[in-house]
Design an enzyme around this catalytic site. Structure first.
Site, PDB file in Angstrom:
ATOM      1  N   LEU A 181      64.863  13.853  33.984  1.00  0.00           N
ATOM      2  CA  LEU A 181      65.330  14.142  32.631  1.00  0.00           C
ATOM      3  C   LEU A 181      64.408  13.575  31.574  1.00  0.00           C
ATOM      4  O   LEU A 181      64.232  14.164  30.512  1.00  0.00           O
ATOM      5  CB  LEU A 181      66.730  13.581  32.415  1.00  0.00           C
ATOM      6  N   HIS A 191      65.110   2.370  25.356  1.00  0.00           N
ATOM      7  CA  HIS A 191      64.081   1.693  26.137  1.00  0.00           C
ATOM      8  C   HIS A 191      62.828   1.455  25.300  1.00  0.00           C
ATOM      9  O   HIS A 191      62.221   0.388  25.370  1.00  0.00           O
ATOM     10  CB  HIS A 191      63.705   2.533  27.360  1.00  0.00           C
ATOM     11  N   GLU A 233      66.484   6.937  26.078  1.00  0.00           N
ATOM     12  CA  GLU A 233      65.049   6.672  26.204  1.00  0.00           C
ATOM     13  C   GLU A 233      64.495   5.923  24.995  1.00  0.00           C
ATOM     14  O   GLU A 233      63.673   5.018  25.136  1.00  0.00           O
ATOM     15  CB  GLU A 233      64.288   7.985  26.390  1.00  0.00           C
ATOM     16  N   THR A 254      70.061  11.848  26.328  1.00  0.00           N
ATOM     17  CA  THR A 254      68.898  11.412  27.121  1.00  0.00           C
ATOM     18  C   THR A 254      67.882  10.759  26.199  1.00  0.00           C
ATOM     19  O   THR A 254      67.340   9.684  26.500  1.00  0.00           O
ATOM     20  CB  THR A 254      68.266  12.590  27.866  1.00  0.00           C
TER      21      THR A 254
END
Length: 315
Positions: A185, A229, A226, A222
């Site tokens: 993904l 992160h 991300e 998603t």
């Protein structure tokens, strides 16, 4: 409250989300597709390629810890310019501007607590749910046709020869939309990595909320995960059984959660806390994640203070 421990040299992890058709366990709901992570493999490759990476990550972590302890966090509004790099082999992969803007809209809602499901946060966590206060502005879209059928986590999409090189990555968040193989993904680079590969990669079928997106990853979460992160957040289970995500106000999780777990879901870790399965840094389906915590907000904010690893983005 969890004990916060400084990370080992392997703290920094690039994240790659995968989906597969493995059936969920009893604690998970009926999603037929599941998030998963190949980050350890990506991390190993990055460490072999750059032996100084671990040292840089540890310095960033020490700075983050001190910034949080001393209150050296940004007080203004952080606004992140975004360049979206679209790599396409088919017409469908050349996602529309509307699809791209839908993803920017989701990021702005999720990072500013204006997402409609923010009010679904259980009362147990209402005292720590956060308005991160970071906004995103689409600066430009770069498009390029490719003969590559699918990309992997080797960063080929970020190179001019095989993809699109990032635009001024020290002051711009680069996002790549492309066809990722192996059910992946997306994946992101943590602060401290090479600027030539800095940014976030998202599969075109999980980018935004319209166009080519497919359930259960069709709400733009998603990218929220991300970008978390990219802003130095770890997975909520700390990438280990009952591990630490270096945040004090998130419960200790046994492991990743998938699908949309029924609430409350109890951890079997010390204290058997209720797990914060609706946190963006878990692995639930898009509709199952809808909050950051105040501790996570502090970690992200520490990046943008003077001396922080993303201070060049300014306020």
């Amino acid at each position: 409250m969890k004990k916060i421990m400084l990370p080992a040299l392997a703290f920094m992890m690039l994240f790659s989300c995968q989906n597969d058709t493995t059936e969920t366990t009893a604690q998970n709901t009926s999603a037929s597709l599941r998030r998963g992570c190949a980050s350890q493999e990506v991390l190993d490759a990055q460490m072999k390629a750059d032996p100084t990476l671990a040292l840089r990550m540890n310095k960033i972590e020490e700075f983050t810890k001190n910034a949080m302890l001393n209150g050296r966090l940004v007080n203004g509004k952080v606004q992140i310019p975004v360049v979206v790099n679209v790599l396409y082999r088919t017409t469908a992969e050349n996602i529309s501007l509307a699809q791209i803007q839908s993803q920017i809209d989701v990021l702005n809602k999720d990072f500013n607590a204006t997402n409609s499901d923010f009010n679904s946060v259980p009362a147990l966590f209402s005292g720590v749910k956060a308005n991160v206060g970071i906004s995103f502005v689409l600066q430009s879209v770069v498009r390029k046709a490719t003969t590559t059928t699918s990309f992997s986590t080797n960063d080929a999409m970020k190179k001019a020869s095989t993809g699109i090189a990032p635009t001024t990555p020290t002051t711009v968040l680069n996002m790549w939309s492309c066809n990722l193989g192996g059910g992946i993904l997306g994946y992101a680079q943590f602060p401290g990595g090479a600027s030539s590969t800095d940014g976030v990669v998202i599969d075109n079928n999980a980018f935004g909320t319209t166009g080519t997106v497919a359930a259960p990853f069709n709400l733009g979460r998603t990218a929220t995960h991300e970008v978390g992160h990219w802003m130095n957040l770890r997975h909520i289970w700390g990438d280990a059984t009952c591990g630490s995500d270096l945040v004090s106000d998130t419960p200790t999780h046994n492991d990743a959660n998938y699908g949309v777990p029924a609430y409350p879901h109890y951890s079997t870790c010390t204290g058997t806390p209720v797990e914060m399965t609706m946190n963006y840094m878990d692995y639930t389906d898009d509709r199952g994640m809808y909050m950051f915590s105040n501790g996570q907000k502090s970690r992200m904010a520490a990046l943008f203070v003077s001396g922080g690893s993303r201070a060049s983005f300014g306020i």
